[in-house]
Enzyme design. Structure first.
Site, PDB file in Angstrom:
ATOM      1  N   GLU A  71      -7.992   9.830  -4.328  1.00 42.67           N
ATOM      2  CA  GLU A  71      -9.345   9.724  -4.876  1.00 42.67           C
ATOM      3  C   GLU A  71     -10.292  10.601  -4.048  1.00 42.67           C
ATOM      4  O   GLU A  71     -11.124  11.322  -4.590  1.00 42.67           O
ATOM      5  CB  GLU A  71      -9.779   8.263  -4.833  1.00 42.67           C
ATOM      6  CG  GLU A  71     -11.023   8.005  -5.645  1.00 42.67           C
ATOM      7  CD  GLU A  71     -11.423   6.539  -5.593  1.00 42.67           C
ATOM      8  OE1 GLU A  71     -10.643   5.725  -5.082  1.00 42.67           O
ATOM      9  OE2 GLU A  71     -12.535   6.242  -6.067  1.00 42.67           O
ATOM     10  N   ARG A 117       5.088   0.674   4.719  1.00 41.18           N
ATOM     11  CA  ARG A 117       5.462  -0.682   4.295  1.00 41.18           C
ATOM     12  C   ARG A 117       6.669  -0.669   3.363  1.00 41.18           C
ATOM     13  O   ARG A 117       7.374  -1.673   3.263  1.00 41.18           O
ATOM     14  CB  ARG A 117       4.257  -1.386   3.663  1.00 41.18           C
ATOM     15  CG  ARG A 117       3.318  -1.932   4.715  1.00 41.18           C
ATOM     16  CD  ARG A 117       1.984  -2.313   4.147  1.00 41.18           C
ATOM     17  NE  ARG A 117       1.148  -1.142   3.953  1.00 41.18           N
ATOM     18  CZ  ARG A 117       0.084  -1.103   3.176  1.00 41.18           C
ATOM     19  NH1 ARG A 117      -0.266  -2.162   2.491  1.00 41.18           N
ATOM     20  NH2 ARG A 117      -0.620   0.005   3.084  1.00 41.18           N
TER      21      ARG A 117
HETATM   22  P1  AMP Z   1      -0.748   5.045  -4.850  1.00 45.34           P
HETATM   23  O1  AMP Z   1      -0.199   6.348  -4.343  1.00 45.34           O
HETATM   24  O2  AMP Z   1      -2.154   5.169  -5.415  1.00 45.34           O
HETATM   25  O3  AMP Z   1       0.191   4.350  -5.819  1.00 45.34           O
HETATM   26  O4  AMP Z   1      -0.939   4.125  -3.580  1.00 45.34           O
HETATM   27  C1  AMP Z   1       0.119   3.418  -3.077  1.00 45.34           C
HETATM   28  C2  AMP Z   1       0.054   3.248  -1.582  1.00 45.34           C
HETATM   29  O5  AMP Z   1      -1.232   2.837  -1.132  1.00 45.34           O
HETATM   30  C3  AMP Z   1       1.031   2.179  -1.215  1.00 45.34           C
HETATM   31  O6  AMP Z   1       1.803   2.653  -0.119  1.00 45.34           O
HETATM   32  C4  AMP Z   1       0.192   0.981  -0.858  1.00 45.34           C
HETATM   33  O7  AMP Z   1       0.697   0.383   0.302  1.00 45.34           O
HETATM   34  C5  AMP Z   1      -1.223   1.493  -0.648  1.00 45.34           C
HETATM   35  N1  AMP Z   1      -2.244   0.771  -1.446  1.00 45.34           N
HETATM   36  C6  AMP Z   1      -3.008   1.296  -2.445  1.00 45.34           C
HETATM   37  N2  AMP Z   1      -3.842   0.387  -2.961  1.00 45.34           N
HETATM   38  C7  AMP Z   1      -3.626  -0.774  -2.304  1.00 45.34           C
HETATM   39  C8  AMP Z   1      -4.161  -2.120  -2.397  1.00 45.34           C
HETATM   40  N3  AMP Z   1      -5.123  -2.442  -3.279  1.00 45.34           N
HETATM   41  N4  AMP Z   1      -3.655  -3.044  -1.567  1.00 45.34           N
HETATM   42  C9  AMP Z   1      -2.686  -2.732  -0.673  1.00 45.34           C
HETATM   43  N5  AMP Z   1      -2.143  -1.508  -0.523  1.00 45.34           N
HETATM   44  C10 AMP Z   1      -2.593  -0.519  -1.328  1.00 45.34           C
END
Ligand code: AMP
Length: 176
Positions: A98, A61
């Protein structure tokens, strides 16, 4: 720049992809040209005065926001892909989720010493994906200038995880 009620344009889906998660769905932004333009205009406005050589776009995205901004800013787009998708020699980094782990890759040829890179994704949760991307950029001798994301979830403490990398978001949500 005009203000825009981005919150109204973002669909929230409770319990996706698993119970307890509130999913911030940007397909509703893509379907709304005013909302999508607001996001891209905000990126162009912010980054046109900053010294940036390329935009690193995170699969998948992140591609959608990085690409129109890069065209307007006349900057190259570097794809940050999940493992096994890029055909050339890559830098690769595995990071913990996680549950389990994930791997991101960047073509080695896309990064050079001293190149100043903006990282773009749609949403920052824990910051793990962006931290891994910034590590790859630094491993190549390039500079991670800032991380941009449309949505930020600061209660997951991405600022700490990414410090001292600057983070810019268009909207944040404080809790699920
Ligand atoms: P992180 O590496 O934990 O910052 O996760 C980011 C990635 O996970 C991004 O590419 C987001 O598109 C997706 N993502 C994580 N949590 C969510 C959420 N609550 N809603 C939508 N996309 C999420």
């Amino acid at each position: 720049m005009k203000t825009y009620d981005l919150d109204r344009a973002i669909r929230k889906v409770p319990g996706f992809p698993k119970p307890g998660i509130l999913f911030y769905d940007i397909t509703s932004v893509l379907m709304n040209p005013d909302a999508f333009s607001f996001c891209v205009d905000a990126m162009v406005e912010r980054y046109r005065s900053m010294e940036i050589d390329a935009i690193a776009a995170i699969e998948s995205r992140g591609f959608l926001f990085a690409t129109p901004a890069a065209v307007r800013l006349k900057l190259p787009v570097i794809l940050v892909r999940k493992a096994g998708k890029l055909p050339g020699a890559t830098y690769r980094k595995t990071y913990e989720l996680e549950y389990g782990s994930d791997t991101v890759e960047i073509h080695r040829d896309d990064l050079g010493p001293g190149q100043r890179i903006l990282i773009v994704d749609d949403l920052i949760a824990t910051g793990g994906t962006i931290a891994a991307t910034a590590d790859l950029i630094r491993a190549a001798g390039s500079v991670a200038v800032e991380a941009f994301s449309v949505i930020g979830l600061p209660f997951l403490r991405y600022e700490e995880a990414l410090s001292p990398l600057a983070v810019h978001t268009l909207i944040t949500y404080d809790s699920e």
